[in-house]
Design an enzyme around this catalytic site. Structure first.
Site, mmCIF file in Angstrom:
data_model
loop_
_atom_site.group_PDB
_atom_site.id
_atom_site.type_symbol
_atom_site.label_atom_id
_atom_site.label_comp_id
_atom_site.label_asym_id
_atom_site.label_seq_id
_atom_site.Cartn_x
_atom_site.Cartn_y
_atom_site.Cartn_z
ATOM 1 N N TRP A 31 -7.125 -6.883 2.710
ATOM 2 C CA TRP A 31 -6.176 -6.249 1.805
ATOM 3 C C TRP A 31 -6.326 -6.910 0.438
ATOM 4 O O TRP A 31 -6.447 -8.119 0.346
ATOM 5 C CB TRP A 31 -4.751 -6.429 2.342
ATOM 6 C CG TRP A 31 -3.754 -5.527 1.697
ATOM 7 C CD1 TRP A 31 -2.889 -5.860 0.703
ATOM 8 C CD2 TRP A 31 -3.522 -4.164 1.993
ATOM 9 N NE1 TRP A 31 -2.122 -4.782 0.355
ATOM 10 C CE2 TRP A 31 -2.489 -3.720 1.147
ATOM 11 C CE3 TRP A 31 -4.078 -3.256 2.899
ATOM 12 C CZ2 TRP A 31 -2.014 -2.414 1.171
ATOM 13 C CZ3 TRP A 31 -3.592 -1.965 2.918
ATOM 14 C CH2 TRP A 31 -2.576 -1.553 2.066
ATOM 15 N N HIS A 97 9.430 -6.466 1.515
ATOM 16 C CA HIS A 97 8.230 -6.667 2.335
ATOM 17 C C HIS A 97 7.466 -7.918 1.874
ATOM 18 O O HIS A 97 7.033 -8.723 2.677
ATOM 19 C CB HIS A 97 7.344 -5.425 2.255
ATOM 20 C CG HIS A 97 6.076 -5.505 3.017
ATOM 21 N ND1 HIS A 97 6.028 -5.380 4.392
ATOM 22 C CD2 HIS A 97 4.801 -5.713 2.615
ATOM 23 C CE1 HIS A 97 4.780 -5.501 4.800
ATOM 24 N NE2 HIS A 97 4.011 -5.706 3.733
#
Length: 162
Positions: A31, A97
């Site tokens: 990522w 998050h």
């Protein structure tokens, strides 16, 4: 000194002698790949520049920063691995998050290090923006990958001297 005023990749070579036989696993989050590959390049080059042979450096990918903890545990379980370097990037978004992921990764990596009594290095960027990430992944503030590799070397040197 504030981190925005200096290159954070400048380090001393204390405790870094006689480590050429040590073996390293470098875990790279897929990522934010532009950032994490730059972090990897910094870590890899720093290890080479400090006498670690190419064959003593393993590279493994994990899907995201959250998976670094389990990947680190799998690497730390291997007796032949002396240090694990975890590289990732979590950029602040509009939700909580970010907070949950960063907290879990920091605690997870710390716990693996303590459980296996090996250096397991937190080379995870937690910037507010993509530009801040790039600035810390080979940009104007150095490369966190360099820092992570130096930290692994210094911790192994410390252990050797104990």
């Amino acid at each position: 000194m504030a981190s925005n005023l200096k290159n954070l990749s400048e380090h001393s070579g204390k405790n870094m002698k006689g480590l050429q036989k040590k073996k390293f696993a470098i875990l790279v989050s897929e990522w934010n790949e532009e950032v994490t590959e730059s972090l990897y390049n910094g870590a890899y080059e720093t290890l080479l520049e400090n006498g670690i042979p190419k064959e003593n450096i393993q590279k493994h990918y994990v899907p995201g920063s959250f998976e670094l903890s389990l990947g680190a545990q799998w690497m730390a379980e291997r007796k032949e691995i002396d240090a694990v370097i975890c590289l990732g990037c979590v950029i602040q978004g509009e939700t909580k998050h970010f907070d949950f992921i960063c907290d879990a990764v920091a605690h997870g990596i710390t716990n693996v290090s303590l459980k296996y009594n090996k250096p397991v290095i937190f080379g995870v960027l937690t910037p507010n923006t993509q530009q801040q990430a790039l600035d810390r992944a080979g940009g104007k503030h150095g490369n966190k990958g360099d820092e992570a590799a130096f930290t692994a070397l210094k911790m192994l040197g410390l252990a050797k001297g104990l």
